[in-house]
Each structure stands twice: as C-alpha cells, then as structure tokens.
Motif scaffolding. Structure first.
Motif, PDB file in Angstrom:
ATOM      1  N   LEU A   8      -4.860   1.153 -11.724  1.00 39.99           N
ATOM      2  CA  LEU A   8      -4.755   1.759 -10.400  1.00 39.99           C
ATOM      3  C   LEU A   8      -5.475   0.895  -9.365  1.00 39.99           C
ATOM      4  O   LEU A   8      -4.947   0.636  -8.285  1.00 39.99           O
ATOM      5  CB  LEU A   8      -5.337   3.176 -10.409  1.00 39.99           C
ATOM      6  N   GLY A   9      -6.662   0.431  -9.694  1.00 41.07           N
ATOM      7  CA  GLY A   9      -7.414  -0.448  -8.795  1.00 41.07           C
ATOM      8  C   GLY A   9      -6.668  -1.728  -8.500  1.00 41.07           C
ATOM      9  O   GLY A   9      -6.636  -2.190  -7.356  1.00 41.07           O
ATOM     10  N   LEU A  10      -6.038  -2.302  -9.520  1.00 38.12           N
ATOM     11  CA  LEU A  10      -5.255  -3.523  -9.334  1.00 38.12           C
ATOM     12  C   LEU A  10      -4.061  -3.279  -8.422  1.00 38.12           C
ATOM     13  O   LEU A  10      -3.779  -4.067  -7.516  1.00 38.12           O
ATOM     14  CB  LEU A  10      -4.787  -4.054 -10.696  1.00 38.12           C
ATOM     15  N   LEU A  11      -3.371  -2.169  -8.634  1.00 43.43           N
ATOM     16  CA  LEU A  11      -2.218  -1.842  -7.790  1.00 43.43           C
ATOM     17  C   LEU A  11      -2.627  -1.632  -6.339  1.00 43.43           C
ATOM     18  O   LEU A  11      -1.956  -2.102  -5.420  1.00 43.43           O
ATOM     19  CB  LEU A  11      -1.493  -0.606  -8.328  1.00 43.43           C
ATOM     20  N   VAL A  12      -3.751  -0.939  -6.126  1.00 42.14           N
ATOM     21  CA  VAL A  12      -4.245  -0.723  -4.763  1.00 42.14           C
ATOM     22  C   VAL A  12      -4.630  -2.051  -4.132  1.00 42.14           C
ATOM     23  O   VAL A  12      -4.288  -2.328  -2.980  1.00 42.14           O
ATOM     24  CB  VAL A  12      -5.433   0.267  -4.759  1.00 42.14           C
ATOM     25  N   GLY A  15      -1.734  -3.945  -2.933  1.00 41.74           N
ATOM     26  CA  GLY A  15      -0.951  -3.298  -1.887  1.00 41.74           C
ATOM     27  C   GLY A  15       0.345  -2.684  -2.371  1.00 41.74           C
ATOM     28  O   GLY A  15       1.238  -2.397  -1.576  1.00 41.74           O
ATOM     29  N   ALA A  16       0.465  -2.474  -3.673  1.00 45.86           N
ATOM     30  CA  ALA A  16       1.688  -1.871  -4.225  1.00 45.86           C
ATOM     31  C   ALA A  16       1.743  -0.395  -3.834  1.00 45.86           C
ATOM     32  O   ALA A  16       0.716   0.287  -3.844  1.00 45.86           O
ATOM     33  CB  ALA A  16       1.692  -1.997  -5.746  1.00 45.86           C
ATOM     34  N   PRO A  17       2.932   0.102  -3.487  1.00 46.91           N
ATOM     35  CA  PRO A  17       3.030   1.525  -3.156  1.00 46.91           C
ATOM     36  C   PRO A  17       2.804   2.376  -4.404  1.00 46.91           C
ATOM     37  O   PRO A  17       3.364   2.121  -5.454  1.00 46.91           O
ATOM     38  CB  PRO A  17       4.450   1.688  -2.621  1.00 46.91           C
ATOM     39  N   GLY A  33      -0.852   6.234   3.299  1.00 47.85           N
ATOM     40  CA  GLY A  33      -1.839   5.524   4.095  1.00 47.85           C
ATOM     41  C   GLY A  33      -3.248   6.052   3.905  1.00 47.85           C
ATOM     42  O   GLY A  33      -4.205   5.391   4.289  1.00 47.85           O
ATOM     43  N   LEU A  34      -3.393   7.237   3.298  1.00 50.92           N
ATOM     44  CA  LEU A  34      -4.730   7.806   3.152  1.00 50.92           C
ATOM     45  C   LEU A  34      -5.622   7.011   2.199  1.00 50.92           C
ATOM     46  O   LEU A  34      -6.818   6.871   2.462  1.00 50.92           O
ATOM     47  CB  LEU A  34      -4.656   9.262   2.699  1.00 50.92           C
ATOM     48  N   THR A  35      -5.067   6.481   1.132  1.00 56.46           N
ATOM     49  CA  THR A  35      -5.892   5.692   0.208  1.00 56.46           C
ATOM     50  C   THR A  35      -6.386   4.437   0.903  1.00 56.46           C
ATOM     51  O   THR A  35      -7.581   4.117   0.875  1.00 56.46           O
ATOM     52  CB  THR A  35      -5.097   5.331  -1.063  1.00 56.46           C
ATOM     53  N   ARG A  36      -5.476   3.730   1.549  1.00 56.76           N
ATOM     54  CA  ARG A  36      -5.865   2.510   2.273  1.00 56.76           C
ATOM     55  C   ARG A  36      -6.819   2.838   3.417  1.00 56.76           C
ATOM     56  O   ARG A  36      -7.761   2.094   3.683  1.00 56.76           O
ATOM     57  CB  ARG A  36      -4.626   1.776   2.784  1.00 56.76           C
ATOM     58  N   ALA A  37      -6.587   3.973   4.099  1.00 56.07           N
ATOM     59  CA  ALA A  37      -7.466   4.373   5.198  1.00 56.07           C
ATOM     60  C   ALA A  37      -8.866   4.707   4.684  1.00 56.07           C
ATOM     61  O   ALA A  37      -9.865   4.357   5.319  1.00 56.07           O
ATOM     62  CB  ALA A  37      -6.869   5.572   5.932  1.00 56.07           C
ATOM     63  N   THR A  38      -8.945   5.357   3.531  1.00 56.65           N
ATOM     64  CA  THR A  38     -10.244   5.689   2.941  1.00 56.65           C
ATOM     65  C   THR A  38     -10.997   4.420   2.562  1.00 56.65           C
ATOM     66  O   THR A  38     -12.207   4.308   2.802  1.00 56.65           O
ATOM     67  CB  THR A  38     -10.062   6.603   1.714  1.00 56.65           C
ATOM     68  N   LEU A  39     -10.284   3.456   1.999  1.00 59.69           N
ATOM     69  CA  LEU A  39     -10.920   2.174   1.670  1.00 59.69           C
ATOM     70  C   LEU A  39     -11.396   1.469   2.934  1.00 59.69           C
ATOM     71  O   LEU A  39     -12.476   0.873   2.954  1.00 59.69           O
ATOM     72  CB  LEU A  39      -9.953   1.292   0.885  1.00 59.69           C
ATOM     73  N   ALA A  40     -10.598   1.534   4.005  1.00 63.49           N
ATOM     74  CA  ALA A  40     -11.007   0.934   5.283  1.00 63.49           C
ATOM     75  C   ALA A  40     -12.251   1.632   5.824  1.00 63.49           C
ATOM     76  O   ALA A  40     -13.173   0.972   6.321  1.00 63.49           O
ATOM     77  CB  ALA A  40      -9.860   1.004   6.285  1.00 63.49           C
ATOM     78  N   LEU A  41     -12.288   2.965   5.744  1.00 65.93           N
ATOM     79  CA  LEU A  41     -13.479   3.702   6.191  1.00 65.93           C
ATOM     80  C   LEU A  41     -14.707   3.284   5.389  1.00 65.93           C
ATOM     81  O   LEU A  41     -15.789   3.106   5.947  1.00 65.93           O
ATOM     82  CB  LEU A  41     -13.264   5.205   6.048  1.00 65.93           C
TER      83      LEU A  41
END
Length: 120
Positions: A8-12, A15-17, A33-41
């Motif tokens: 899962l970490g590798l896929l995230v 950038g794989a959907p 977009g919430l997973t990517r947004a959480t990582l950005a936060l």
C-alpha cells in the motif's frame, strides 16, 4: 499484514490510484484525494492538501482520531472496530453532515469549484 502495508505504501508513493471507483470509472469518488491530502498535511503543505481535497483539514484529523481510538481500545480490551460502539444522535448527525459535505464538494468540483476534479 506487513507486506500488505508495504505494498500500500509503495502504491501511494508511486501515485497509483487506490480507489476502486476511480479505477473502474476513471472519475474521482467523493473521497478521492484525501490520502494524498493527508500526506501533504503531514508534511506541512496545507495549500497542496486543500487543492487535493478541500475537506482534508476536517476529515484527516477525524480519521486519524478514529484509528488511534480503535488501536487504543484494541490494546486495552482486545476489541476490534471500537468506533462502531460509539452511538448516539451526535454521531449520526456528524456522519450525515460529513457525508453531505463530501458529496457536495464532489459535485461542486465537477462544476469547476475548488480547482475542478482531483486527478486520479
């Protein structure tokens, strides 16, 4: 379990959907977009998080709090899915409000608000 988390970490990271809705329809779901947004936060990039999902400053802490609560109850009592035991009118109202907000933002993004649909 560790292998699944690593995958899962590798896929995230790549950038794989991960969203089944997005994979099948090629359109973002209300939570895309919430997973990517959480990582950005987590990295201190608030503007990027808001671009990826405008509700991320609300949703990310709630999800993280639920995960921490579940983990604490599991360690303490051995129960899984402890947040399901939370009941009451406030929990129902909060869930309905969050669901309505998620769908409203989703529709608004298709109409061009918040920078349009998040890329999948």
């Amino acid at each position: 379990m560790g292998a699944a988390a690593a995958l899962l970490g590798l896929l995230v990271a790549c950038g794989a959907p991960l969203c089944p809705f997005a994979i099948i329809t090629r359109h973002p779901c209300p939570g895309c977009g919430l997973t990517r947004a959480t990582l950005a936060l987590a990295q201190g990039h608030a503007a990027e998080a808001l671009r990826l999902h405008p509700l991320s400053p609300v949703m990310a802490p709630l999800v993280i709090a639920a995960l921490v609560y579940n983990a604490a109850i599991y360690v303490k009592d051995g129960r899984i899915a402890a947040t399901e035991a939370l009941q009451g009118a406030w929990v129902t109202r909060l869930g309905v409000v969050l669901a309505v907000l998620m769908v409203t933002v989703w529709v608004a993004r298709f109409l061009g608000a918040f920078g349009g649909p998040v890329p999948v």
